[in-house]
Design an enzyme around this catalytic site. Sequence first.
Site, PDB file in Angstrom:
ATOM      1  N   ARG A  60       0.788  -1.252   0.042  1.00 57.76           N
ATOM      2  CA  ARG A  60      -0.171  -0.079   0.064  1.00 57.76           C
ATOM      3  C   ARG A  60       1.025   1.243  -0.133  1.00 57.76           C
ATOM      4  NH1 ARG A  60      -1.021   2.195   4.443  1.00 57.76           N
ATOM      5  NH2 ARG A  60      -1.500   0.500   5.827  1.00 57.76           N
ATOM      6  N   TYR A  86     -16.903  17.239 -15.112  1.00 55.93           N
ATOM      7  CA  TYR A  86     -17.257  16.019 -15.289  1.00 55.93           C
ATOM      8  C   TYR A  86     -18.083  15.611 -14.182  1.00 55.93           C
ATOM      9  CZ  TYR A  86     -16.225  11.227 -13.703  1.00 55.93           C
ATOM     10  OH  TYR A  86     -16.014   9.859 -13.553  1.00 55.93           O
ATOM     11  N   LYS A  95      -8.530   6.692 -19.412  1.00 47.28           N
ATOM     12  CA  LYS A  95      -8.863   7.291 -20.631  1.00 47.28           C
ATOM     13  C   LYS A  95      -7.670   7.157 -21.521  1.00 47.28           C
ATOM     14  CE  LYS A  95     -12.973   8.237 -18.736  1.00 47.28           C
ATOM     15  NZ  LYS A  95     -12.559   8.298 -17.578  1.00 47.28           N
ATOM     16  N   ASP A 141      -7.535  19.102 -14.299  1.00 47.00           N
ATOM     17  CA  ASP A 141      -7.606  18.065 -14.779  1.00 47.00           C
ATOM     18  C   ASP A 141      -7.564  17.966 -16.254  1.00 47.00           C
ATOM     19  OD1 ASP A 141      -9.023  15.830 -16.044  1.00 47.00           O
ATOM     20  OD2 ASP A 141     -10.707  15.623 -14.682  1.00 47.00           O
TER      21      ASP A 141
END
Length: 392
Positions: free
Chosen positions: A45, A97, A194, A169
Amino acid sequence: MKEQTQILNYIPVDKLTGSISVPIYQTSTFVQDAPGVHKGFDYARSNNPTRKVLEDLVAKLENGTNGYAFSSGLAAIDAVVKLLSAGDEIIAVDDIYGGAFRLFTHVYEKFGIQVTYVDATDAKNVAEAISDKTALIWIESPTNPTLKISDLRAIGKIAKENNILFCVDNTFASPIAQKPIDFGADLIVHSATKYISGHSDLIAGLVITATEELGAKIKFIQNASGAILGPFDSWLVIRGIETLNLRIRQHAENAQKIAEFLTTEKLVRNVYYPGLKTHRNHEIAKSQQKYFGGVVTFDLVIDDKELASRIVSGTKLFQLAESLGGVKSLCCLPCEMTHKSIPAEKRYQSGVTDSLIRLSVGLEDADDLIADIKQALENAVKENATVEFHKN
């Protein structure tokens, strides 16, 4: 070196074995030589060798100091918002978004973080919205889905003058087309689902910081919250980055042709694509983007959801699906899909009408994609004899 050469040179050969491909370290923990004495890794982690290669790679791609990989784009956004405190305010682009809107509005507002949405195509609107509580400016450029462009240099200057964090973004542009840190951004987020991964086969998010200090804060949040990207998905993103430059170039070339074609169609009212000279901020886009991207959106001469639905359901090469940025072309109806969580009144204020269609232009031949759109439009007209061909 040219950027494509740099990308491949950034990806290291494995020092232990000489593997040309980054190894997938599929492990949860690492053996230590003594308590607290290890080779830089103790628990997956906190850090993982495969993930670290990806994180270092995206930092270099975006001209940042540090990169961090998360389990989704929204997890990356969430990590940035966790830099704030109760009582802080965010100024966000209005054409935002849908997932970010949902997170800001339904999660963080109840913790005392307020959000003001502005039309960021004019930097003055951002400046005028600043209050003494503003702690973060949140910009998408191009936006999702109407592809609005913000002047990142101007907004970066405003943020710096007011000592406010500036996050961009950069999902739609990718680091190949645009590097917001060069224009004054403090933080960059990506849905690596994406363009960066590029093959519609994983979910991932990235945060890149402009300073080591911010990097340390994001690293703490990543480790404390635990929304990390696993080693196999990290490897897949690395593999996608190897061809990112080549793919972005072709996505943009295809999208330009499709956008120009759509401007000639009688059923189409508005075409949104930064590469069109008719785009409101085309010149700003030219000044900060190397390529104009692979997303094209358009709406219809009659704002009818059912008509738009028949079009997106009638394509054969454009597959009807959420998401974007993959090698295969996709289409969607934002009002019923990606932006359904946004109230209709707010959607319309930002230009997301009921007939707005978003195309994620893939790497198929552009002529074939144009023929596919053309037949879908023609068939939709045949099924609806009441369509009147006029544009405002």
